[in-house]
Design a protein around this motif. Structure first.
Motif, PDB file in Angstrom:
ATOM      1  N   ARG A   1       0.834  -1.211   0.000  1.00 23.84           N
ATOM      2  CA  ARG A   1       0.000   0.000   0.000  1.00 23.84           C
ATOM      3  C   ARG A   1       0.863   1.253   0.000  1.00 23.84           C
ATOM      4  O   ARG A   1       0.508   2.269  -0.601  1.00 23.84           O
ATOM      5  N   THR A   2       2.003   1.169   0.686  1.00 26.93           N
ATOM      6  CA  THR A   2       2.917   2.324   0.674  1.00 26.93           C
ATOM      7  C   THR A   2       3.435   2.562  -0.741  1.00 26.93           C
ATOM      8  O   THR A   2       3.494   3.702  -1.216  1.00 26.93           O
ATOM      9  N   LEU A   3       3.792   1.470  -1.416  1.00 25.10           N
ATOM     10  CA  LEU A   3       4.308   1.609  -2.787  1.00 25.10           C
ATOM     11  C   LEU A   3       3.264   2.232  -3.704  1.00 25.10           C
ATOM     12  O   LEU A   3       3.557   3.096  -4.532  1.00 25.10           O
ATOM     13  N   GLU A   4       2.015   1.786  -3.502  1.00 28.79           N
ATOM     14  CA  GLU A   4       0.926   2.366  -4.318  1.00 28.79           C
ATOM     15  C   GLU A   4       0.778   3.855  -4.020  1.00 28.79           C
ATOM     16  O   GLU A   4       0.614   4.677  -4.919  1.00 28.79           O
ATOM     17  N   GLY A   5       0.834   4.192  -2.731  1.00 30.85           N
ATOM     18  CA  GLY A   5       0.689   5.601  -2.324  1.00 30.85           C
ATOM     19  C   GLY A   5       1.796   6.455  -2.921  1.00 30.85           C
ATOM     20  O   GLY A   5       1.553   7.590  -3.372  1.00 30.85           O
ATOM     21  N   LEU A   6       3.012   5.922  -2.962  1.00 34.18           N
ATOM     22  CA  LEU A   6       4.135   6.698  -3.524  1.00 34.18           C
ATOM     23  C   LEU A   6       3.973   6.865  -5.038  1.00 34.18           C
ATOM     24  O   LEU A   6       4.259   7.938  -5.587  1.00 34.18           O
ATOM     25  N   ALA A   7       3.486   5.793  -5.706  1.00 35.39           N
ATOM     26  CA  ALA A   7       3.250   5.904  -7.160  1.00 35.39           C
ATOM     27  C   ALA A   7       2.188   6.967  -7.423  1.00 35.39           C
ATOM     28  O   ALA A   7       2.302   7.770  -8.360  1.00 35.39           O
ATOM     29  N   ASP A   8       1.174   6.986  -6.557  1.00 36.15           N
ATOM     30  CA  ASP A   8       0.106   7.982  -6.705  1.00 36.15           C
ATOM     31  C   ASP A   8       0.676   9.400  -6.482  1.00 36.15           C
ATOM     32  O   ASP A   8       0.323  10.345  -7.207  1.00 36.15           O
ATOM     33  N   ALA A   9       1.584   9.536  -5.503  1.00 39.30           N
ATOM     34  CA  ALA A   9       2.190  10.856  -5.238  1.00 39.30           C
ATOM     35  C   ALA A   9       2.981  11.340  -6.455  1.00 39.30           C
ATOM     36  O   ALA A   9       2.948  12.522  -6.791  1.00 39.30           O
ATOM     37  N   VAL A  10       3.658  10.408  -7.125  1.00 39.01           N
ATOM     38  CA  VAL A  10       4.408  10.787  -8.335  1.00 39.01           C
ATOM     39  C   VAL A  10       3.445  11.311  -9.397  1.00 39.01           C
ATOM     40  O   VAL A  10       3.671  12.366 -10.023  1.00 39.01           O
ATOM     41  N   ALA A  11       2.334  10.585  -9.579  1.00 36.75           N
ATOM     42  CA  ALA A  11       1.356  11.002 -10.606  1.00 36.75           C
ATOM     43  C   ALA A  11       0.815  12.388 -10.273  1.00 36.75           C
ATOM     44  O   ALA A  11       0.647  13.236 -11.155  1.00 36.75           O
ATOM     45  N   ARG A  12       0.564  12.632  -8.986  1.00 32.44           N
ATOM     46  CA  ARG A  12       0.010  13.949  -8.615  1.00 32.44           C
ATOM     47  C   ARG A  12       1.064  15.041  -8.751  1.00 32.44           C
ATOM     48  O   ARG A  12       0.759  16.174  -9.125  1.00 32.44           O
ATOM     49  N   ALA A  13       2.329  14.700  -8.452  1.00 30.90           N
ATOM     50  CA  ALA A  13       3.405  15.692  -8.574  1.00 30.90           C
ATOM     51  C   ALA A  13       3.550  16.141 -10.031  1.00 30.90           C
ATOM     52  O   ALA A  13       3.861  17.299 -10.303  1.00 30.90           O
TER      53      ALA A  13
END
Ligand code: SF4
Length: 567
Positions: free
Chosen positions: A363-375
């Motif tokens: 879930r952390t990995l997913e959250g970080l991937a999502d943060a990249v997309a938002r950045a």
């Protein structure tokens, strides 16, 4: 379009002439030699003020040490004159050049310049390369302007002891005048000429590390082949750490001496020091300080606990164009750079977790991937900061998953989420120290390249904060700093004996600091394959390379900055 009328000077303006335009500085003959060798090399040295020694230039300097002392005078030309003069200086406003001639032989009414070169004659019919001929011709033209006849010059090759005579023909004279004119024109351009493509000159060029010809040409699609490993040669110099109350650094002849309060002094050669990192109450003698400044070796000052206080270095570099671009970047341009720094950092955090986690952290990995997309879509710096903060919380919540369970620390005390000032657990003490080392290294690097390390694009300027170094550090925090902390703990190199509690915070002992520095330096030596250039290079070289790419982007040589990411 400007009309004829627009170009007419008003009467009042014509009556009051403006200030005299500054005359362009005279070009040294050796700079015209560089121009003929490579226009970009000339521009980097003359306009941007870059200089680096390699074996060839060091040997050349050594050779010239012997011929650089002025001796003898110039006689009036006339019959029976037989005389030599050494280190003879001549300038000409008309030609726009100046030269220090190694040796001039005066014979009757003629003068013959002799130029000392290291190495041996060229394997060509002329036995002298074109840049050398042009340099010699400038000396001849200056002698002619001074009233002497000058029909030939000589190049003396130190390696073989041969003298090669070069006739100063009308063709060589024209070629030389054209080279001077083109060099002056190039010096007036806002941008450096592009690198040579696949040139055999580059491997021997002292500025290959600054120029990065193959890397830039690849990124600019001017060549397709994998870059030659021209710039990955490791610099021999390393940081010199001064640790321990009362440690002294002083100069003794041609060496530096590091003298701890208790213990044996160590002798160090100047060329082995890339920069000095002085922790706490250590002393650097005036002569050592002068010598460090003279050889452009910066000194980073840190508190005993490892807080970075600042940098002592010589005069700022001549690379004013780079600093001007740094200060005049538009908001959207700065945001694009900030976005690249943040995305590279989050992606490297994700990779580090993915590779090293001992538990399920999907879930952390997913959250970080999502943060990249938002950045990628962040419309402004504040939104980007919010996304980066969110990613950092996710990452540090999962950070303990990368640490061994059985570390010899009191359970629960080892790490309590990211905190600082003061770090409230051993992991935070190590992280803070590692980030300081990284910032210190990038501050030194940024300054050496010609940046102002205090003006960043993502980190806001604040008194004493090296904002640009912090920007540059983002992509390296997981790769170098966090990785060193994990290694130092998991390998058992840092133990509970290396940290101590002071009040509410934790700090490293002197021994802990030394041990941690060893792990940090080891990480910098570690080699990786560059995903884009496909050659191997160390993290230390990477810390040098990425700021240079940033400089190339700011100077318009590259279209966009790319953060370094591992897979
Ligand atoms: S590395 Fe090559 S292109 Fe770059 S300055 Fe040197 S000779 Fe010119």
């Amino acid at each position: 379009m400007i009309s004829r009328e627009d170009r007419t000077i008003p009467r009042e303006a014509a009556a009051e002439p403006g200030p005299e335009p500054e005359p362009a500085p005279l070009l040294p003959a050796r700079m015209v030699n560089e121009f003929v060798y490579c226009p970009r090399l000339f521009y980097l040295e003359w306009v941007r003020g870059l200089w680096a020694d390699n074996d060839d230039t060091a040997e050349g300097t050594d050779l010239h040490r012997r011929v650089d002392t002025p001796a003898g005078t110039a006689p009036e030309p006339g019959p029976g004159v037989r005389q030599v003069a050494r280190a003879f200086e001549l300038s000409s406003e008309t030609l726009g050049v100046t030269a220090k001639i190694d040796l001039v032989e005066f014979l009757d009414d003629a003068a013959r310049p002799v130029d000392y070169k290291r190495g041996r004659p060229a394997p060509t019919p002329a036995r002298v390369w074109e840049p050398e001929q042009v340099q010699l011709a400038i000396q001849a033209l200056l002698l002619r302007e001074a009233g002497y006849q000058c029909r030939e010059g000589v190049i003396y090759f130190a390696e073989t002891g041969e003298r090669v005579t070069v006739p100063i023909t009308p063709e060589l004279e024209q070629q030389t005048l054209a080279a001077i004119a083109r060099a002056r024109e190039t010096a007036g351009q806002p941008d450096a000429p592009p690198p040579l493509v696949d040139s055999p000159k580059c491997p021997a060029c002292a500025l290959v590390g600054y120029c990065m010809p193959d890397e830039l040409n690849l990124l600019l699609h001017r060549r397709t082949a994998r870059p030659r490993t021209l710039i990955t040669r490791e610099p021999a110099a390393r940081p010199l750490y001064l640790i321990g109350y009362g440690t002294q650094l002083r100069k003794d002849g041609n060496h530096f001496i590091v003298a701890p309060r208790d213990g044996e002094p160590t002798r160090i050669r100047p060329i082995d020091i890339s920069h000095v990192a002085a922790f706490g109450t250590v002393t650097i003698s005036t002569s050592a300080l002068h010598a460090l400044l003279a050889q452009e070796t910066p000194i980073a000052w840190l508190t005993r606990g490892g807080r970075f206080l600042g940098l002592t270095s010589g005069l700022m570099g001549k690379n004013i164009q780079l600093r001007r671009r740094q200060f005049t970047l538009t908001e959207p341009e700065a945001l694009e750079l900030a976005r690249t720094f943040v995305i590279a950092k989050i992606r490297n955090q994700r990779t580090l977790l993915r590779r090293n986690s001992r538990f399920e952290i999907g879930r952390t990995l997913e959250g970080l991937a999502d943060a990249v997309a938002r950045a990628r879509l962040a419309p402004d710096s504040d939104t980007l900061r919010g996304i980066e903060g969110y990613a950092a919380r996710l990452y540090f919540n999962a950070f303990p998953a990368m640490l061994r369970r059985d570390l010899p620390f009191t359970p629960g005390d080892l790490f309590r989420g990211r905190n600082r000032r003061p770090p409230r657990d051993p992991v935070n003490a190590l992280l803070s120290f590692a980030y300081t080392l990284l910032t210190k290294d990038l501050t030194v690097q940024a300054q050496l390249i010609g940046f102002d390390p205090y003006w960043g694009f993502y980190h806001r300027p604040k008194f004493g904060r090296p904002a640009l170094a912090l920007d540059l550090a983002e992509e390296f925090r997981p790769l170098i700093a966090d990785s060193v902390v994990i290694t130092a703990l998991n390998n058992g190199e840092i133990t509970s004996a290396h940290v101590r509690r002071i009040g509410a915070g934790y700090t490293l002992t002197d021994d802990g600091r030394r041990t941690f520095l060893r792990v940090y330096e080891r990480r910098l030596e570690q080699e990786i394959t560059h995903p884009r250039f496909r050659y191997r290079l160390s993290y230390r070289r990477l810390l040098d390379l990425q700021p240079r790419f940033l400089a190339a982007v700011l100077l318009g040589e590259l279209p966009a900055y790319q953060g370094f990411e591992t897979r």
